[in-house]
Motif scaffolding. Structure first.
Motif, PDB file in Angstrom:
ATOM      1  N   ILE A 182      88.711 -15.520  23.502  1.00 40.32           N
ATOM      2  CA  ILE A 182      89.228 -16.361  24.581  1.00 40.32           C
ATOM      3  C   ILE A 182      88.413 -16.168  25.860  1.00 40.32           C
ATOM      4  O   ILE A 182      88.161 -17.120  26.589  1.00 40.32           O
ATOM      5  N   ASP A 183      87.950 -14.938  26.108  1.00 36.26           N
ATOM      6  CA  ASP A 183      87.173 -14.680  27.316  1.00 36.26           C
ATOM      7  C   ASP A 183      85.702 -15.071  27.176  1.00 36.26           C
ATOM      8  O   ASP A 183      84.913 -14.862  28.095  1.00 36.26           O
ATOM      9  N   GLY A 184      85.304 -15.650  26.037  1.00 38.66           N
ATOM     10  CA  GLY A 184      83.948 -16.142  25.852  1.00 38.66           C
ATOM     11  C   GLY A 184      82.988 -15.142  25.224  1.00 38.66           C
ATOM     12  O   GLY A 184      81.840 -15.465  24.973  1.00 38.66           O
ATOM     13  N   THR A 185      83.448 -13.922  24.972  1.00 37.76           N
ATOM     14  CA  THR A 185      82.579 -12.920  24.367  1.00 37.76           C
ATOM     15  C   THR A 185      82.505 -13.122  22.854  1.00 37.76           C
ATOM     16  O   THR A 185      83.301 -13.844  22.267  1.00 37.76           O
ATOM     17  N   ALA A 186      81.535 -12.466  22.255  1.00 40.62           N
ATOM     18  CA  ALA A 186      81.366 -12.560  20.802  1.00 40.62           C
ATOM     19  C   ALA A 186      82.496 -11.809  20.096  1.00 40.62           C
ATOM     20  O   ALA A 186      83.059 -10.847  20.629  1.00 40.62           O
ATOM     21  N   ARG A 187      82.791 -12.250  18.876  1.00 44.44           N
ATOM     22  CA  ARG A 187      83.845 -11.605  18.090  1.00 44.44           C
ATOM     23  C   ARG A 187      83.373 -10.257  17.564  1.00 44.44           C
ATOM     24  O   ARG A 187      82.195 -10.050  17.335  1.00 44.44           O
ATOM     25  N   THR A 188      84.330  -9.371  17.333  1.00 46.81           N
ATOM     26  CA  THR A 188      84.019  -8.073  16.752  1.00 46.81           C
ATOM     27  C   THR A 188      84.055  -8.178  15.230  1.00 46.81           C
ATOM     28  O   THR A 188      84.604  -9.144  14.686  1.00 46.81           O
ATOM     29  N   LYS A 195      74.818 -14.213  13.224  1.00 47.96           N
ATOM     30  CA  LYS A 195      74.461 -15.520  13.795  1.00 47.96           C
ATOM     31  C   LYS A 195      75.551 -16.094  14.694  1.00 47.96           C
ATOM     32  O   LYS A 195      75.288 -16.959  15.512  1.00 47.96           O
ATOM     33  N   GLY A 196      76.795 -15.672  14.499  1.00 50.20           N
ATOM     34  CA  GLY A 196      77.889 -16.173  15.316  1.00 50.20           C
ATOM     35  C   GLY A 196      78.672 -17.315  14.689  1.00 50.20           C
ATOM     36  O   GLY A 196      79.596 -17.830  15.307  1.00 50.20           O
ATOM     37  N   TYR A 197      78.313 -17.719  13.474  1.00 49.91           N
ATOM     38  CA  TYR A 197      79.022 -18.815  12.814  1.00 49.91           C
ATOM     39  C   TYR A 197      78.821 -18.729  11.306  1.00 49.91           C
ATOM     40  O   TYR A 197      77.870 -18.122  10.828  1.00 49.91           O
ATOM     41  N   LEU A 244      94.512 -13.633  16.747  1.00 50.15           N
ATOM     42  CA  LEU A 244      93.267 -12.894  16.952  1.00 50.15           C
ATOM     43  C   LEU A 244      92.660 -13.078  18.347  1.00 50.15           C
ATOM     44  O   LEU A 244      91.606 -12.515  18.641  1.00 50.15           O
ATOM     45  N   HIS A 245      93.319 -13.872  19.205  1.00 53.46           N
ATOM     46  CA  HIS A 245      92.845 -14.145  20.567  1.00 53.46           C
ATOM     47  C   HIS A 245      91.453 -14.775  20.562  1.00 53.46           C
ATOM     48  O   HIS A 245      90.559 -14.360  21.308  1.00 53.46           O
ATOM     49  N   THR A 246      91.272 -15.764  19.685  1.00 56.67           N
ATOM     50  CA  THR A 246      90.004 -16.479  19.587  1.00 56.67           C
ATOM     51  C   THR A 246      90.236 -17.959  19.826  1.00 56.67           C
ATOM     52  O   THR A 246      91.376 -18.425  19.887  1.00 56.67           O
ATOM     53  N   ARG A 247      89.151 -18.686  19.961  1.00 54.66           N
ATOM     54  CA  ARG A 247      89.224 -20.131  20.102  1.00 54.66           C
ATOM     55  C   ARG A 247      87.984 -20.736  19.447  1.00 54.66           C
ATOM     56  O   ARG A 247      86.939 -20.089  19.330  1.00 54.66           O
ATOM     57  N   THR A 248      88.098 -21.992  19.042  1.00 55.55           N
ATOM     58  CA  THR A 248      86.981 -22.696  18.474  1.00 55.55           C
ATOM     59  C   THR A 248      86.428 -23.641  19.541  1.00 55.55           C
ATOM     60  O   THR A 248      87.178 -24.377  20.171  1.00 55.55           O
ATOM     61  N   VAL A 249      85.107 -23.581  19.723  1.00 57.91           N
ATOM     62  CA  VAL A 249      84.457 -24.396  20.741  1.00 57.91           C
ATOM     63  C   VAL A 249      83.256 -25.107  20.112  1.00 57.91           C
ATOM     64  O   VAL A 249      82.733 -24.649  19.089  1.00 57.91           O
TER      65      VAL A 249
END
Length: 142
Positions: free
Chosen positions: A80-86, A64-66, A134-139
């Motif tokens: 960070i680049d807007g793609t889905a996490r692995t 689901k993505g969350y 992890l090179h992620t961000r929360t939006v």
């Protein structure tokens, strides 16, 4: 509501939901372990606890993505680049960092936020340590 408060709300909800369900399975396992005839049921309860952790912290975010808390708080985590996490990113963030090192990571994140976010940069919306790692961000959820 500010993003940092939404993140905290999501964390609390995830810990309550996952911790509550796992606690129920663990309690049932302890009850079953009291009688040697029900040892198999106790082991099944512990397996159910592990499956619950996997479903709520890895499978749900992967599909689901969350997580449950992120859905209720109206946020999501992405690269960070807007793609889905692995899957490895999700496992590392939700299982290892959140549950295995949760209290330590929380303290380190607060210190990191105070020192680097507030004192050095004056930016209260700086990304936490685990997001940097992890090179992620929360939006906000779309």
């Amino acid at each position: 509501m500010k993003l940092q408060l939404k993140r905290l709300l999501a964390l609390i909800i995830d810990l309550v939901v996952t911790g509550g369900l796992v606690s129920i399975f663990y309690f049932c396992a302890n009850v079953f372990y009291l009688d040697s005839a029900t040892t198999t049921q106790a082991e099944l309860m512990l397996i159910c606890a592990v499956i619950t952790i996997g479903m709520l912290t890895v499978a749900l975010p992967a599909s689901k993505g969350y997580t449950v808390g992120e859905c209720i708080a109206g946020i999501r985590v992405e690269n960070i680049d807007g793609t889905a996490r692995t899957i490895p990113q999700i496992f590392m963030r939700e299982c290892v960092l959140r549950f295995a090192f949760g209290p330590l990571l929380l303290v380190l994140s607060i210190v990191y936020w105070l020192v680097f976010g507030m004192l050095l940069h004056g930016d209260p919306d700086i990304r936490p340590i685990h997001d940097e790692f992890l090179h992620t961000r929360t939006v906000p959820a779309r």
